[in-house]
Design a protein around this motif. Sequence first.
Motif, PDB file in Angstrom:
ATOM      1  N   ARG A   1     -29.501  22.610 -34.425  1.00 33.64           N
ATOM      2  CA  ARG A   1     -30.312  22.613 -35.641  1.00 33.64           C
ATOM      3  C   ARG A   1     -30.785  24.025 -35.985  1.00 33.64           C
ATOM      4  NH1 ARG A   1     -32.044  17.827 -37.614  1.00 33.64           N
ATOM      5  NH2 ARG A   1     -33.944  18.733 -38.467  1.00 33.64           N
TER       6      ARG A   1
ATOM      7  N   ARG B   1     -34.929  13.588 -31.444  1.00 36.02           N
ATOM      8  CA  ARG B   1     -35.575  14.888 -31.591  1.00 36.02           C
ATOM      9  C   ARG B   1     -35.570  15.718 -30.310  1.00 36.02           C
ATOM     10  NH1 ARG B   1     -41.486  14.292 -33.702  1.00 36.02           N
ATOM     11  NH2 ARG B   1     -40.298  12.851 -35.007  1.00 36.02           N
TER      12      ARG B   1
ATOM     13  N   LYS C   1     -31.388  20.399 -30.588  1.00 36.54           N
ATOM     14  CA  LYS C   1     -32.363  21.404 -31.024  1.00 36.54           C
ATOM     15  C   LYS C   1     -31.681  22.745 -31.271  1.00 36.54           C
ATOM     16  CE  LYS C   1     -36.569  19.593 -28.848  1.00 36.54           C
ATOM     17  NZ  LYS C   1     -37.651  19.885 -27.871  1.00 36.54           N
TER      18      LYS C   1
END
Length: 257
Positions: A171, A162, A168
């Motif tokens: 995404r 994550r 990040k």
Amino acid sequence: MKSNLSEIESRVRREKEAWSTDEIIIAQGFKQKILLAFENPHGKKMEAERDGVLRRCCVDAKVMDYGCYEGHETRKYLDYGASYVCGIDISETAIDRAKSSIVDKRVEFRVGDVHHLPFNDSSFDLIVGRAILHHLELGRAYAEISRVLRPGGLALFVEPMRGNPLSKLVRILTPRARTKDELPLDHRDIRLGNELIGRGNHRYSGFVSAPVGAIVSLCGGSYGNWLLKFAAGGDDLIAKTSLKYWGRIAYLSFERC
């Protein structure tokens, strides 16, 4: 408890609907543009180490291909000497394709929800999955893995992390390339696996190699680029620090107590 089960059932339904078509796979075609973020020397090293464990552990073993999709890796476990492989996936379409592509008396493919595994306790010597845990309600999934894995057995997973800055950004830019509920893991999720399954022996990759690989890909570079070799050394150093949890990917190994 009823509320929690209801939430899991709703999640499973959404995941099943999402994977009933090839839309997500098609949307993930962007990866070809930054391929070296995903396939680079450090990642190859991690895959080779994982493959060595699989070769040793598959011999005469009962193996679960956890979230097998179309059975892309099932044949590998058979080639490595597994006595029985059960592939389980939520997608009926994927399981139909798996059954069509692999016909072997040692293989069984099932449509099923891994939050409720249809197997007796201690049924498997080895459970293997790739990019599947982050789609699940982890507490329930880990508990079921622990239940069906024999004492001393291994559960091996490859999962996205994550905290990785590049991941990040990707995404955010590619929302159609994933499902609504999936969430990459963090160190707390991995610690939970250690608690519910057993002793963890985990490796991490991509803190340096992923962004460097993306840049090299976008600049038209190749796998043999010296920057990627330098980045691999950087990832080895990062693996000795807490920054490892900011890597792009984790190679997880849980030993059932």
